[in-house]
Design a protein around this motif. Structure first.
Motif, PDB file in Angstrom:
ATOM      1  N   GLN A  23       0.813  -1.218   0.000  1.00  0.00           N
ATOM      2  CA  GLN A  23       0.000   0.000   0.000  1.00  0.00           C
ATOM      3  C   GLN A  23       0.848   1.270   0.000  1.00  0.00           C
ATOM      4  OE1 GLN A  23      -3.381   0.334  -0.587  1.00  0.00           O
ATOM      5  NE2 GLN A  23      -2.896  -1.762  -1.182  1.00  0.00           N
ATOM      6  N   THR A  24       2.065   1.172   0.538  1.00  0.00           N
ATOM      7  CA  THR A  24       2.942   2.351   0.493  1.00  0.00           C
ATOM      8  C   THR A  24       3.297   2.636  -0.962  1.00  0.00           C
ATOM      9  OG1 THR A  24       4.769   0.831   0.901  1.00  0.00           O
ATOM     10  CG2 THR A  24       3.989   2.112   2.768  1.00  0.00           C
ATOM     11  N   ILE A  25       3.572   1.563  -1.689  1.00  0.00           N
ATOM     12  CA  ILE A  25       3.969   1.711  -3.087  1.00  0.00           C
ATOM     13  C   ILE A  25       2.752   2.100  -3.922  1.00  0.00           C
ATOM     14  CG2 ILE A  25       4.802   0.378  -5.088  1.00  0.00           C
ATOM     15  CD1 ILE A  25       6.803  -0.943  -3.146  1.00  0.00           C
ATOM     16  N   PHE A  46       5.226   7.928   0.704  1.00  0.00           N
ATOM     17  CA  PHE A  46       6.339   6.996   0.602  1.00  0.00           C
ATOM     18  C   PHE A  46       7.361   7.282   1.686  1.00  0.00           C
ATOM     19  CE2 PHE A  46       9.244   4.882  -2.715  1.00  0.00           C
ATOM     20  CZ  PHE A  46       8.668   3.659  -2.481  1.00  0.00           C
ATOM     21  N   GLY A  47       7.820   6.246   2.345  1.00  0.00           N
ATOM     22  CA  GLY A  47       8.834   6.439   3.376  1.00  0.00           C
ATOM     23  C   GLY A  47      10.215   6.405   2.765  1.00  0.00           C
ATOM     24  N   GLU A  48      10.642   7.564   2.280  1.00  0.00           N
ATOM     25  CA  GLU A  48      11.932   7.589   1.582  1.00  0.00           C
ATOM     26  C   GLU A  48      12.673   8.873   1.917  1.00  0.00           C
ATOM     27  OE1 GLU A  48      13.429   6.228  -2.371  1.00  0.00           O
ATOM     28  OE2 GLU A  48      12.079   7.825  -2.997  1.00  0.00           O
ATOM     29  N   TYR A 132       2.343  -2.491  12.272  1.00  0.00           N
ATOM     30  CA  TYR A 132       3.542  -3.105  11.707  1.00  0.00           C
ATOM     31  C   TYR A 132       3.818  -2.541  10.325  1.00  0.00           C
ATOM     32  CZ  TYR A 132      -0.421  -5.691   9.835  1.00  0.00           C
ATOM     33  OH  TYR A 132      -1.633  -6.010   9.275  1.00  0.00           O
ATOM     34  N   TRP A 133       5.006  -2.791   9.852  1.00  0.00           N
ATOM     35  CA  TRP A 133       5.341  -2.343   8.496  1.00  0.00           C
ATOM     36  C   TRP A 133       4.593  -3.208   7.475  1.00  0.00           C
ATOM     37  CZ3 TRP A 133       9.416  -3.981   4.709  1.00  0.00           C
ATOM     38  CH2 TRP A 133       9.439  -3.091   3.622  1.00  0.00           C
ATOM     39  N   VAL A 134       4.092  -2.538   6.431  1.00  0.00           N
ATOM     40  CA  VAL A 134       3.186  -3.160   5.442  1.00  0.00           C
ATOM     41  C   VAL A 134       3.540  -4.564   4.985  1.00  0.00           C
ATOM     42  CG1 VAL A 134       1.965  -1.351   4.202  1.00  0.00           C
ATOM     43  CG2 VAL A 134       4.380  -1.664   3.756  1.00  0.00           C
ATOM     44  N   CYS A 182      10.064   2.186  15.027  1.00  0.00           N
ATOM     45  CA  CYS A 182       8.968   1.534  14.311  1.00  0.00           C
ATOM     46  C   CYS A 182       8.472   2.343  13.118  1.00  0.00           C
ATOM     47  CB  CYS A 182       7.816   1.303  15.289  1.00  0.00           C
ATOM     48  SG  CYS A 182       6.335   0.626  14.523  1.00  0.00           S
ATOM     49  N   ASN A 183       8.335   1.667  12.015  1.00  0.00           N
ATOM     50  CA  ASN A 183       7.552   2.169  10.896  1.00  0.00           C
ATOM     51  C   ASN A 183       6.231   1.417  10.979  1.00  0.00           C
ATOM     52  OD1 ASN A 183       6.418   2.893   8.489  1.00  0.00           O
ATOM     53  ND2 ASN A 183       7.985   1.979   7.175  1.00  0.00           N
ATOM     54  N   PRO A 184       5.107   2.048  11.246  1.00  0.00           N
ATOM     55  CA  PRO A 184       4.784   3.453  11.028  1.00  0.00           C
ATOM     56  C   PRO A 184       4.753   4.357  12.258  1.00  0.00           C
ATOM     57  CG  PRO A 184       2.762   2.236  11.330  1.00  0.00           C
ATOM     58  CD  PRO A 184       3.888   1.248  11.479  1.00  0.00           C
ATOM     59  N   ILE A 380      -3.719   7.158  10.096  1.00  0.00           N
ATOM     60  CA  ILE A 380      -3.163   7.476   8.767  1.00  0.00           C
ATOM     61  C   ILE A 380      -1.677   7.776   8.965  1.00  0.00           C
ATOM     62  CG2 ILE A 380      -3.154   9.175   6.877  1.00  0.00           C
ATOM     63  CD1 ILE A 380      -6.115   9.441   7.125  1.00  0.00           C
ATOM     64  N   ARG A 381      -0.851   7.271   8.025  1.00  0.00           N
ATOM     65  CA  ARG A 381       0.584   7.540   8.128  1.00  0.00           C
ATOM     66  C   ARG A 381       1.002   8.642   7.168  1.00  0.00           C
ATOM     67  NH1 ARG A 381       5.524   3.843   6.055  1.00  0.00           N
ATOM     68  NH2 ARG A 381       5.028   5.029   4.178  1.00  0.00           N
ATOM     69  N   PHE A 382       1.694   9.640   7.736  1.00  0.00           N
ATOM     70  CA  PHE A 382       2.272  10.717   6.939  1.00  0.00           C
ATOM     71  C   PHE A 382       3.787  10.612   7.059  1.00  0.00           C
ATOM     72  CE2 PHE A 382      -1.791  12.186   8.507  1.00  0.00           C
ATOM     73  CZ  PHE A 382      -2.377  12.811   7.411  1.00  0.00           C
TER      74      PHE A 382
END
Ligand code: PMP
Ligand code: GLU
Length: 406
Positions: A23-25, A46-48, A132-134, A182-184, A380-382
């Motif tokens: 879902q991040t992608i 995107f976590g970049e 947790y991470w996706v 932790c992500n997210p 929601i993750r920002f």
């Protein structure tokens, strides 16, 4: 000629049909598509890192290319890189590993997948600390294991406690998976918290731990603790780390794990059949990155800290967001249930975080990721890995869009 495809329609594997796209992608793709149509989208999906890879690392890759590093590489990585990773574990984490314990992969994502696919049998349970991470849950599904999300409470910054863990362990539990930082959520486990978790794990000899430490350097509270430091369970801990976050090297595709030799050999075998050793010049660049220490990361962390503080100030202006203070990584993860049941100007009812994320994208042109992908459908993750000006503009837009909900 009969149409062969009509006679025999394509049947994809059950495995791929059961898998969800990351879902991040997916959200990043959606934001890119809107931007291509000329919409002024701010993507916080995107976590970049938005930083360039430090120059000394790029130079090492250029040199490697000129020196002829263009051949297949040893599957678990060049010996000198694996030694440098051991030195890093000693320097940063006071952990003793030998190169035989290290497997270098095409990103930490592959290290995680190697470990899950090497350890999990059908029906094995994997306790996944949630949020947790996706990709964790999908990797477990791919291995035909059962992911058992264990939800940490908002009051405890979403961190699972040792007691909660012990209550969730069953005779089928094989693995525990988490990320710290932790992500997210940005939560960071303390030494006491991980010590208590290690004590629980020590009592269940069939249980292994997959510790994702990719955000190790992006920590605003100080000490990073590796659960492998607890000697009584060290042989049952697989520590994953990489270069994407700390060295801003997402596109280079390199990560690694450290584990007991038998597990490391299993991961090497898995990798030998799927991708082989990762890119030659990337590995030379990774070696240079480690030899350069962590000062470039420290500079980036200062920017991440400033942006976190900025965003926490900005979200204070937004009623209905409950936002824990992240101790690390580069996300904020507000609970947005305050908006459920409200109606948009075009008459749609917001009944989930996904509805709200879509509304923010369509109305305010800000892309973020619905918490359901992380096992937290109220959030929601920002990503805060964006320039200060962009962050400021994004949260003004969000505030304005949300103010239109009735
Ligand atoms: N784990 C976590 C928690 C992540 O956020 C990411 C982000 N990419 C990864 C693993 C994978 O990193 P890599 O780019 O090294 O594959
Ligand atoms: N880790 C990043 C994120 O969580 C990159 C996306 C991905 O690899 O799925 O957004």
């Amino acid at each position: 000629m009969p149409d062969a495809t009509a006679l025999a329609p394509l049947v994809l594997s059950d495995r791929i049909n059961a898998m969800q796209e990351s879902q991040t992608i997916a959200m990043a793709k959606k934001a890119r598509e809107l931007a291509a149509q000329g919409v002024d989208v701010i993507s916080l999906s995107f976590g970049e890192p938005d930083f360039q890879t430090p120059q000394y690392i790029k130079d090492a890759a250029k040199k490697a290319l000129d020196e002829g590093f263009t051949f297949y590489t040893p599957v678990p990585g060049y010996p000198d890189l694996r030694q440098a990773i051991c030195d890093k574990f000693k320097r940063d984490n006071n952990l003793d590993y030998k190169p035989e314990n290290i497997v270098v992969s095409t990103g930490a994502k592959q290290s995680l997948a190697n470990a899950v696919l090497s350890l999990i049998n059908p029906g094995d349970e994997v306790i996944v600390f949630s949020p947790y991470w996706v990709s964790y849950e999908e990797m477990v599904k791919l291995a035909e294991g059962t992911a058992v999300p264990l939800v940490g409470s908002l009051e405890n910054d979403f961190k699972v406690t040792a007691q909660e863990l012990e209550a969730a362990i069953t005779p089928r539990t094989k693995l525990i998976m988490y990320s710290s930082p932790c992500n997210p959520t940005g939560a960071v486990f303390s030494r006491e918290e991980l010590g208590a978790i290690a004590e629980v794990v020590a009592r269940y000899p069939q249980v292994y731990v997959l510790a994702d430490e990719i955000y190790e350097y992006i920590n605003f509270v100080g000490e990073h603790v590796s659960i492998a430091q607890f000697e009584e369970i060290k042989d049952r801990v697989i520590t994953v780390n990489g270069f994407s976050k700390g060295y801003a090297m997402t596109g280079w595709r390199v990560g690694y794990l450290a584990a007991d030799k038998k597990i490391a050999s299993a991961c090497e075998k898995m990798q030998s059949q799927i991708t082989s050793g990762t890119c030659a010049m990337t590995q030379r660049a990774a070696l240079a990155a480690l030899q350069g220490g962590r000062s470039s990361a420290d500079e980036m962390v200062e920017a991440y800290r400033r942006r976190r503080d900025l965003v926490l100030e900005l979200v204070k202006e937004i009623p209905g967001f409950r936002t824990p203070t992240p101790s690390g990584a580069f996300y904020i993860f507000p609970d947005v249930t305050g908006y459920f049941g409200k109606t948009t100007p075009t008459g749609e009812v917001i009944s989930s975080a996904q509805d709200l994320a879509l509304y923010m994208l369509n109305d305010g042109h800000v892309a973020a990721v619905d918490g359901a992908a992380f096992g937290a459908p109220n959030c929601i993750r920002f990503s805060t890995a964006a320039a200060d000006e962009k962050l400021r503009e994004a949260f003004i837009r969000i505030k304005n869009s949300l103010a239109k909900l009735k």
